[in-house]
Design a protein around this motif. Structure first.
Motif, short mmCIF file in Angstrom:
data_model
loop_
_atom_site.label_atom_id
_atom_site.label_comp_id
_atom_site.label_asym_id
_atom_site.label_seq_id
_atom_site.Cartn_x
_atom_site.Cartn_y
_atom_site.Cartn_z
N THR A 65 -7.88 -7.52 16.04
CA THR A 65 -9.25 -7.79 15.59
C THR A 65 -9.36 -7.60 14.07
O THR A 65 -10.35 -7.97 13.47
CB THR A 65 -10.27 -6.85 16.28
N ALA A 66 -8.33 -6.99 13.48
CA ALA A 66 -8.35 -6.77 12.02
C ALA A 66 -7.67 -7.95 11.31
O ALA A 66 -6.96 -8.73 11.94
CB ALA A 66 -7.63 -5.47 11.69
N SER A 67 -7.91 -8.05 10.01
CA SER A 67 -7.30 -9.12 9.21
C SER A 67 -6.32 -8.54 8.20
O SER A 67 -6.60 -7.50 7.60
CB SER A 67 -8.37 -9.90 8.45
N PHE A 68 -5.22 -9.24 8.01
CA PHE A 68 -4.14 -8.73 7.16
C PHE A 68 -3.78 -9.71 6.06
O PHE A 68 -3.95 -10.92 6.20
CB PHE A 68 -2.92 -8.42 8.01
N GLY A 69 -3.23 -9.16 4.98
CA GLY A 69 -2.80 -9.99 3.86
C GLY A 69 -1.36 -10.44 4.05
O GLY A 69 -0.68 -10.03 5.00
N ALA A 92 5.23 3.99 12.29
CA ALA A 92 4.66 3.90 10.94
C ALA A 92 5.00 5.18 10.19
O ALA A 92 4.72 6.28 10.68
CB ALA A 92 3.14 3.73 11.03
N ASP A 126 0.83 -1.21 0.00
CA ASP A 126 0.00 0.00 0.00
C ASP A 126 0.87 1.26 0.00
O ASP A 126 0.70 2.15 -0.84
CB ASP A 126 -0.89 -0.04 1.26
N ASP A 182 0.35 3.06 4.31
CA ASP A 182 -0.74 4.03 4.39
C ASP A 182 -2.04 3.29 4.70
O ASP A 182 -3.12 3.79 4.43
CB ASP A 182 -0.86 4.80 3.06
N ASP A 183 -1.90 2.11 5.25
CA ASP A 183 -3.06 1.27 5.49
C ASP A 183 -3.57 1.47 6.92
O ASP A 183 -2.82 1.24 7.88
CB ASP A 183 -2.67 -0.20 5.27
N ARG A 184 -4.82 1.88 7.05
CA ARG A 184 -5.36 2.22 8.38
C ARG A 184 -5.35 1.03 9.34
O ARG A 184 -5.00 1.17 10.50
CB ARG A 184 -6.78 2.75 8.26
N ALA A 185 -5.73 -0.14 8.85
CA ALA A 185 -5.75 -1.32 9.71
C ALA A 185 -4.33 -1.62 10.20
O ALA A 185 -4.10 -1.91 11.38
CB ALA A 185 -6.31 -2.52 8.96
N GLU A 205 1.41 -7.50 4.41
CA GLU A 205 1.51 -6.80 5.70
C GLU A 205 2.11 -7.73 6.76
O GLU A 205 2.91 -7.30 7.59
CB GLU A 205 0.13 -6.30 6.17
N ILE A 263 -1.73 0.48 10.31
CA ILE A 263 -1.25 1.57 11.19
C ILE A 263 -1.79 1.34 12.61
O ILE A 263 -1.08 1.50 13.59
CB ILE A 263 -1.68 2.95 10.65
#
Lengths: 104, 183
Positions: free
Chosen positions: B82-86, B124, B9, B107-110, B89, B112
């Motif tokens: 709680t978020a999911s990442f690829g 970051a 990103d 620049d990815d909010r999840a 990341e 960061i």
């Protein structure tokens, strides 16, 4: 990411109105009803993935994986749908503070 | 020289700005293999011209493409989120810990959120902040930085862009003027 994603059959009751919509889509795009239904499902999935992305619940890399596309395309979809993704002003300020001195 | 790890990103957005060569001259930049696959290989496969430009700039800038290595510290952070990442990341976070890097460009909010929420926060570096920092350090001129931010208009949030322009203008005001020039 480059291989064709596997599919699996899933029993599902579809409302008649949506089936009618899929039939109309199939006729106008000269494709079969099942393909039209999958395209409609994908359009909904794309919208939901972008919503999760804008809320910071998934990353852009994860969105690309879920939609079987690239991060470049995820950025493009966000622009097409006028969805703001990425760091906000507060993140920018925090980043400035956290990285002070890295270039000195 | 400080070392930064990039995710797809941040890399794609900074690439669009035209500031990547300046970044590559100012930092040791590590590109995890999974990030290279997402930003360069997958982009090229899907006919994104940006991906070809990225590849050229990264190769010319002498980046190190780093093997994806597991890190226990990264795994714990990712598991608790709680978020999911690829894959990109996840690899960027692992490389950050394994190589003892100084920051992660994203620049990815999840992502960061994950980095800042860590027990030992991971710095970051967002693309807008990177451009201001490069201008401050004299790696880009004020005008180059202004143009770079302008090229990111479609890619980053409006408020982040405004904050960066403000920083840049404030920086210019505090710069000493050459002798004889009116303030």
């Amino acid at each position: 990411m480059s291989e064709t994603k596997p599919t699996k059959p899933y029993p599902l009751r579809i409302p008649e109105n949506l089936m009618e919509l899929a039939e109309a889509k199939g006729r106008s795009e000269r494709t079969d009803r099942a393909t039209a239904l999958r395209q409609l499902l994908y359009a909904g999935a794309e919208g939901y993935a972008m919503e999760l992305l804008s809320r910071g619940r998934i990353s852009s890399g994860k969105a690309a994986e879920l939609l079987d596309t690239s991060v470049h395309r995820v950025h493009e979809i966000a622009r097409e749908r006028s969805i703001e993704i990425g760091a906000n002003a507060e993140d920018h300020r925090r980043s400035r503070e956290a990285t002070t001195g890295l270039l000195r | 020289m400080s070392t930064i790890v990039v995710d797809a990103d941040g890399l794609i957005k900074l690439g669009k700005s035209g500031a990547l060569p300046a970044l590559l001259s100012a930092f040791v930049v590590l590109v995890p293999e999974a990030v290279w696959a997402e930003a360069v290989e997958e982009g090229k496969r899907r006919m994104y011209e940006d991906a070809h430009v990225l590849q050229r700039e990264l190769v010319d800038g002498g980046v190190e493409v780093v093997e994806d290595v597991p890190s226990e510290e990264a795994e714990v952070l990712l598991r608790e989120s709680t978020a999911s990442f690829g894959a990109g990341e996840r690899a960027a976070l692992s490389v950050f810990f394994v190589r003892g890097a100084d920051a992660v460009l994203t620049d990815d909010r999840a992502f960061i959120g994950l980095l800042s929420g860590a027990e030992r926060p991971v710095p970051a570096l967002v693309p807008t902040a990177a451009i201001v920092a490069l201008a401050e350090a004299g790696r880009m001129s004020f005008e180059e930085a202004q143009e770079a931010l302008g090229r990111m208009e479609q890619s980053v949030r409006e408020d982040a862009l405004e904050a960066a322009v403000e920083d840049l203008n404030a920086m210019r005001k505090t710069e000493p003027k050459p002798e004889g020039e009116e303030r």
